[in-house]
Design a protein around this motif. Structure first.
Motif, PDB file in Angstrom:
ATOM      1  N   GLY A 158      12.835  46.657  40.966  1.00 56.54           N
ATOM      2  CA  GLY A 158      13.833  47.499  39.935  1.00 56.54           C
ATOM      3  C   GLY A 158      12.863  48.343  39.217  1.00 56.54           C
ATOM      4  N   ALA A 159      11.590  47.777  38.650  1.00 55.39           N
ATOM      5  CA  ALA A 159      10.685  48.658  38.233  1.00 55.39           C
ATOM      6  C   ALA A 159      10.137  49.758  39.041  1.00 55.39           C
ATOM      7  CB  ALA A 159       9.554  47.859  37.742  1.00 55.39           C
ATOM      8  N   ILE A 160       9.952  49.590  40.347  1.00 55.42           N
ATOM      9  CA  ILE A 160       9.429  50.538  41.170  1.00 55.42           C
ATOM     10  C   ILE A 160      10.646  51.901  41.277  1.00 55.42           C
ATOM     11  CG2 ILE A 160       8.682  51.126  43.425  1.00 55.42           C
ATOM     12  CD1 ILE A 160       7.618  48.331  43.782  1.00 55.42           C
ATOM     13  N   ALA A 161      11.769  51.313  41.482  1.00 53.65           N
ATOM     14  CA  ALA A 161      12.977  52.137  41.651  1.00 53.65           C
ATOM     15  C   ALA A 161      13.000  52.995  40.417  1.00 53.65           C
ATOM     16  CB  ALA A 161      14.091  51.194  41.920  1.00 53.65           C
ATOM     17  N   GLU A 162      12.765  52.460  39.148  1.00 55.37           N
ATOM     18  CA  GLU A 162      13.028  53.187  38.000  1.00 55.37           C
ATOM     19  C   GLU A 162      11.801  53.916  37.668  1.00 55.37           C
ATOM     20  OE1 GLU A 162      14.396  50.485  35.363  1.00 55.37           O
ATOM     21  OE2 GLU A 162      16.102  49.876  36.271  1.00 55.37           O
ATOM     22  N   GLN A 163      10.788  53.923  38.409  1.00 58.51           N
ATOM     23  CA  GLN A 163       9.273  54.409  38.164  1.00 58.51           C
ATOM     24  C   GLN A 163       8.953  53.881  36.796  1.00 58.51           C
ATOM     25  OE1 GLN A 163       9.973  58.702  39.068  1.00 58.51           O
ATOM     26  NE2 GLN A 163       9.984  58.093  41.393  1.00 58.51           N
ATOM     27  N   ARG A 164       8.947  52.844  36.373  1.00 66.34           N
ATOM     28  CA  ARG A 164       8.246  52.581  35.071  1.00 66.34           C
ATOM     29  C   ARG A 164       6.877  52.415  35.361  1.00 66.34           C
ATOM     30  NH1 ARG A 164      11.621  46.710  34.703  1.00 66.34           N
ATOM     31  NH2 ARG A 164      13.662  47.543  35.140  1.00 66.34           N
ATOM     32  N   ALA A 165       6.203  52.640  34.084  1.00 68.65           N
ATOM     33  CA  ALA A 165       4.808  52.747  33.904  1.00 68.65           C
ATOM     34  C   ALA A 165       4.248  51.125  34.287  1.00 68.65           C
ATOM     35  CB  ALA A 165       4.365  53.060  32.326  1.00 68.65           C
ATOM     36  N   HIS A 166       4.837  50.264  33.975  1.00 70.82           N
ATOM     37  CA  HIS A 166       4.395  48.890  34.235  1.00 70.82           C
ATOM     38  C   HIS A 166       5.220  48.140  35.214  1.00 70.82           C
ATOM     39  CE1 HIS A 166       2.751  44.756  33.851  1.00 70.82           C
ATOM     40  NE2 HIS A 166       4.010  44.264  33.576  1.00 70.82           N
ATOM     41  N   VAL A 167       4.783  47.803  36.181  1.00 66.06           N
ATOM     42  CA  VAL A 167       5.434  46.955  37.275  1.00 66.06           C
ATOM     43  C   VAL A 167       5.077  45.613  37.418  1.00 66.06           C
ATOM     44  CG1 VAL A 167       6.126  46.676  39.539  1.00 66.06           C
ATOM     45  CG2 VAL A 167       5.638  48.807  38.775  1.00 66.06           C
ATOM     46  N   PRO A 168       5.803  44.569  36.784  1.00 67.68           N
ATOM     47  CA  PRO A 168       5.511  43.117  36.547  1.00 67.68           C
ATOM     48  C   PRO A 168       5.238  42.385  37.868  1.00 67.68           C
ATOM     49  CG  PRO A 168       8.086  43.254  36.201  1.00 67.68           C
ATOM     50  CD  PRO A 168       7.347  44.639  36.760  1.00 67.68           C
ATOM     51  N   TYR A 169       4.083  42.622  38.526  1.00 71.01           N
ATOM     52  CA  TYR A 169       3.617  42.024  39.640  1.00 71.01           C
ATOM     53  C   TYR A 169       3.070  40.452  39.365  1.00 71.01           C
ATOM     54  CZ  TYR A 169       3.671  46.592  42.403  1.00 71.01           C
ATOM     55  OH  TYR A 169       3.954  47.584  42.831  1.00 71.01           O
ATOM     56  N   ARG A 170       2.841  40.338  38.276  1.00 71.84           N
ATOM     57  CA  ARG A 170       2.006  39.241  37.832  1.00 71.84           C
ATOM     58  C   ARG A 170       2.988  38.013  37.317  1.00 71.84           C
ATOM     59  NH1 ARG A 170      -4.024  40.462  35.585  1.00 71.84           N
ATOM     60  NH2 ARG A 170      -4.518  41.831  37.212  1.00 71.84           N
ATOM     61  N   ASN A 171       4.464  38.483  37.247  1.00 71.95           N
ATOM     62  CA  ASN A 171       5.356  37.524  36.908  1.00 71.95           C
ATOM     63  C   ASN A 171       5.562  36.400  37.852  1.00 71.95           C
ATOM     64  OD1 ASN A 171       5.720  39.022  34.641  1.00 71.95           O
ATOM     65  ND2 ASN A 171       7.735  39.817  34.895  1.00 71.95           N
TER      66      ASN A 171
END
Length: 560
Positions: free
Chosen positions: A484-497
């Motif tokens: 979802g974060a990648i699709a919305e092109q957010r500055a931060h992608v929560p990979y480390r969650n």
């Protein structure tokens, strides 16, 4: 007395005379009677003879009349037969003419049918060509946008799909909530008590119905594998609820936790063994010594990463906990991860079997052998190229022999004779000296069998299994959040969650061609879970990560 005697004798003599007279008379009467009988008989004969003569005459007369009548009837019958024959002949001639006309019409229809069939075949061929062009353009668009390819597979109905407490179990087995409308569309029938049923459709790059085999599934996956040798990373991931067929799709049938390799089960092999066979087949077409392959097997269990090929001090394979870190280049890495070098598919599958024996499984109400961890099998392919001759790489035997000679001292299979194993990518057993002539290019194939999302109330797990389900669902939610974060092109992608998303950071973030294989159950019982999986696939399909990066190979010099 004497007188009396004389008188009596006289009377007796008279009586004798009368008796003789009567006897004579009786004899004459008898003769007369016989004569009368004879005369009567003659008379009767004469009468009978005259009656017979009269009867004969009457019969003869009657027969003549009947014969005459029959003759006239025969004449009429003959005339009628001739008349009917003529009519039938006319009808036969008319029928023959009609048949001839019908045959001519049939021939015309056949000619038209052949023309239509040819036209249909031409249209079909054009349609298939246009479909292939459209698919190629679609794939090109997906690659340019960096979209995630999403395929959906619907497994067959199983006895466990019947709703519990149902009065008509067979009827529930025959009802499908989800089915393939065509090879690109999933149709889901949503029905709730007291509400009208609603049909929902989901579009994907490819949809497999419950009758399509493992061969058909892999046929659409195989083209991605050629990208490995072209310099692209590839990731194939199976997503779906527990019991939807993910492990079967990725691995195939298993016997006591091991992959089945017999010829009877060969057609049932999953994507992982088939992909390995295809990779080695592609490598076999290249010059010898130009590639080598390393494999690692990892499971993410309770948000911890375990190396399933690591060995203890006694040389026995045992799962060892590892950490995932982010390199200065922004890539994810697992230090000390075991990488075994393999030379063929059999060696690879042998190592995968070792890892599968350590993978955590637990029976639930939904699946008797439910996987409680995410399995990540990685093939790292190292390509050896010369900086000044890649364009015509190993075109002659001398170049190939030169490469083999230069690399023979450092090649993995030589190291395997000493039974040494690489423990990380940074400490690979194949360390080439830095030179201007030789260069290593590493590409990676990640094959991921995700643990299934599940509803705790439906799976019936408790205790440790309940904790496992919690970690599984949280990691899958983290995966959805990352997409979802990648699709919305957010500055931060929560990979480390989650350790899972951190481990797959490179593949998810656009460094690999990514294919998600959705696996869903068709039964009405699992409608909610199927809708959740289809929704995840729809969101994943909309992700645009930018064009996938290709590993750079040396550019051939123009002088050569």
């Amino acid at each position: 007395k004497e007188e009396r005697i004389v008188v009596l004798e006289t009377e007796n003599a008279a009586l004798h005379l009368k008796l003789a007279e009567y006897r004579g008379l009786a004899g004459r009467n008898t003769n007369e009677v016989l004569q009368l009988y004879a005369a009567r008989g003659q008379q009767m004969k004469l009468q009978r003879s005259s009656a017979v003569t009269q009867l004969h005459g009457a019969i003869k007369k009657r027969l003549k009349q009947d014969l005459k009548s029959l003759h006239s009837f025969a004449l009429e019958l003959s005339k009628d037969f001739q008349r009917q024959s003529k009519i039938c002949l006319y009808q036969v001639l008319a029928a023959v003419q009609g048949i001839q006309l019908q045959n001519e019409a049939m021939q015309m229809f056949q000619i038209k049918a052949l023309d239509l069939e040819q036209s249909l075949q031409e249209v079909t061929e054009r349609y298939e060509k246009e479909k292939q062009k459209r698919k190629a353009l679609h794939n090109s668009l997906i690659e340019l946008r960096g979209n995630i390819r999403v395929h959906c597979r619907i497994r067959p109905l199983l006895p466990l799909d019947a709703a519990e407490g149902s009065p008509d179990r067979q009827r529930n087995l025959s009802e499908k909530a989800a089915h393939a409308a065509d090879d690109e569309t999933v149709l889901v029938k949503c029905s709730r008590p007291g509400h009208a049923s609603v049909n929902k459709t989901f579009q994907f790059e490819r949809v497999y119905n419950d009758l399509e085999s493992q061969d058909a599934v892999f046929a659409d996956v195989a083209p991605l594998l050629t990208s490995l040798l072209d310099g692209y990373n590839v990731c194939i991931m199976a997503y779906g609820q527990t019991g939807s067929g993910k492990t079967y799709t990725m691995l195939g049938p298993q016997i006591e936790g091991n992959l089945a390799f017999s010829r009877e089960e060969e057609s049932e092999l999953g994507i992982i063994p088939r992909a390995t066979q295809e990779v080695f087949r592609l490598i076999s077409e290249k010059p010898p010594g130009s590639y080598w392959v390393e494999v690692s097997v990892v499971e993410v269990y309770n948000n911890e990463i375990f190396d399933l090929l690591a060995k203890d001090t006694h040389g026995k394979v045992s799962g060892v906990k590892r950490a995932v870190v982010t390199t200065p280049e922004g890539k994810s890495d697992v230090p000390l991860l075991t990488h075994e070098t393999v030379e063929n598919a059999s060696e690879f599958l042998h190592l995968v079997n070792k890892g599968l024996q350590l993978r955590v499984t637990h029976p639930t109400l939904v699946h008797a052998h439910s996987s409680r961890s995410h399995l990540v099998v990685t093939l790292t392919i190292t390509t050896i190229v010369f900086g000044d001759s890649f364009g015509t790489l190993w075109e002659d035997e001398q170049t190939s022999q030169r490469l083999n000679k230069d690399a023979s001292c450092t090649f993995p299979h030589k190291m395997r004779d000493n039974k040494s194993t690489s423990s990380s990518r940074a400490s690979s057993p194949v360390q080439f000296e830095a030179s201007e002539k030789m260069k290593q290019v590493k590409t990676r194939l990640q094959l991921v069998d995700l643990a299934g999302s599940e509803c705790v109330g439906m799976s019936g797990v408790t205790g440790a299994a309940l904790r496992e389900s919690s970690f599984i669902n949280r990691s899958l939610c983290a995966l959805a959040d990352v997409l979802g974060a990648i699709a919305e092109q957010r500055a931060h992608v929560p990979y480390r969650n989650s350790r899972l998303t951190h481990l797959l950071q490179d593949s998810l973030g656009g460094d690999a061609k990514l294919l998600v294989m959705l696996c869903i159950s068709p039964g009405q019982k699992y409608l909610t879970e199927s809708m959740q999986s289809l929704g995840f696939g729809t969101r994943a399909r909309q992700v645009q990560r930018g064009q996938v990066k290709k590993k750079s190979f040396p550019v051939p010099s123009k002088g050569k």
